[in-house]
Design a protein around this motif. Sequence first.
Motif, PDB file in Angstrom:
ATOM      1  N   LYS A 162       0.845  -1.195   0.000  1.00  0.00           N
ATOM      2  CA  LYS A 162       0.000   0.000   0.000  1.00  0.00           C
ATOM      3  C   LYS A 162       0.876   1.238   0.000  1.00  0.00           C
ATOM      4  N   GLY A 163       0.443   2.278  -0.694  1.00  0.00           N
ATOM      5  CA  GLY A 163       1.198   3.527  -0.730  1.00  0.00           C
ATOM      6  C   GLY A 163       1.544   3.935  -2.145  1.00  0.00           C
ATOM      7  N   ILE A 164       2.470   4.863  -2.267  1.00  0.00           N
ATOM      8  CA  ILE A 164       2.827   5.449  -3.563  1.00  0.00           C
ATOM      9  C   ILE A 164       3.625   4.482  -4.442  1.00  0.00           C
ATOM     10  N   ILE A 165       4.237   3.463  -3.811  1.00  0.00           N
ATOM     11  CA  ILE A 165       5.024   2.489  -4.570  1.00  0.00           C
ATOM     12  C   ILE A 165       4.281   1.167  -4.617  1.00  0.00           C
ATOM     13  N   ASN A 166       4.288   0.546  -5.800  1.00  0.00           N
ATOM     14  CA  ASN A 166       3.674  -0.752  -5.985  1.00  0.00           C
ATOM     15  C   ASN A 166       4.733  -1.663  -6.592  1.00  0.00           C
ATOM     16  N   GLY A 167       4.862  -2.893  -6.088  1.00  0.00           N
ATOM     17  CA  GLY A 167       5.845  -3.819  -6.625  1.00  0.00           C
ATOM     18  C   GLY A 167       6.697  -4.395  -5.525  1.00  0.00           C
ATOM     19  N   GLU A 168       7.937  -4.766  -5.875  1.00  0.00           N
ATOM     20  CA  GLU A 168       8.784  -5.379  -4.861  1.00  0.00           C
ATOM     21  C   GLU A 168      10.261  -5.096  -5.036  1.00  0.00           C
ATOM     22  N   LYS A 169      10.970  -5.308  -3.932  1.00  0.00           N
ATOM     23  CA  LYS A 169      12.428  -5.187  -3.904  1.00  0.00           C
ATOM     24  C   LYS A 169      12.937  -6.507  -3.336  1.00  0.00           C
ATOM     25  N   ILE A 170      13.843  -7.158  -4.073  1.00  0.00           N
ATOM     26  CA  ILE A 170      14.393  -8.431  -3.614  1.00  0.00           C
ATOM     27  C   ILE A 170      15.900  -8.299  -3.454  1.00  0.00           C
ATOM     28  N   VAL A 171      16.365  -8.592  -2.248  1.00  0.00           N
ATOM     29  CA  VAL A 171      17.804  -8.566  -1.958  1.00  0.00           C
ATOM     30  C   VAL A 171      18.243 -10.022  -1.859  1.00  0.00           C
ATOM     31  N   SER A 172      19.192 -10.407  -2.723  1.00  0.00           N
ATOM     32  CA  SER A 172      19.654 -11.794  -2.744  1.00  0.00           C
ATOM     33  C   SER A 172      21.118 -11.896  -2.366  1.00  0.00           C
ATOM     34  N   ILE A 173      21.434 -13.013  -1.713  1.00  0.00           N
ATOM     35  CA  ILE A 173      22.815 -13.306  -1.323  1.00  0.00           C
ATOM     36  C   ILE A 173      23.259 -14.510  -2.141  1.00  0.00           C
ATOM     37  N   ILE A 174      24.297 -14.313  -2.953  1.00  0.00           N
ATOM     38  CA  ILE A 174      24.761 -15.365  -3.848  1.00  0.00           C
ATOM     39  C   ILE A 174      26.210 -15.723  -3.518  1.00  0.00           C
TER      40      ILE A 174
END
Length: 142
Positions: free
Chosen positions: A82-94
């Motif tokens: 909810k809010g002004i941003i829609n979507g996602e942020k994914i932080v991955s450790i490789i």
Amino acid sequence: MILYMATIDVKVEINATPEKVWEIVSDIDNEPKFWKGTKEVKNLSKEGDTIKREITIAFRDQKCLQEVRLEPKKRIEAKFTKGIINGEKIVSIIPNGDKTILQTAWDIKLTGMMSMFTGIIKNHIKSGTEQAMQSIKEEIER
């Protein structure tokens, strides 16, 4: 109607084990320390590895709701609910030999009337992400 999505992908190689990298990045309450775009974090609930929280972003002090899923030593998935941003942020450790690659991938758009500014905001988020990743790298390697 055109959907303006911004996809951003930033990687940094860190001279440390995935465990050491996870220690720093999984402390999501500490996010504003590295991510200048996040001004404040307020946890609303926690169920297992899923945390619902409200974040205040630097862009006009807007509040967004997020659902964050921690996948220990692998990834952190933050969905904007909810809010002004829609979507996602994914932080991955490789894992990468005796080093670790930290990757942040965004797939977001601004909602409502702000959607037309997604392109402008994209560069801002990308540079903020590069800065955050560099700060995390420096913190871990010192």
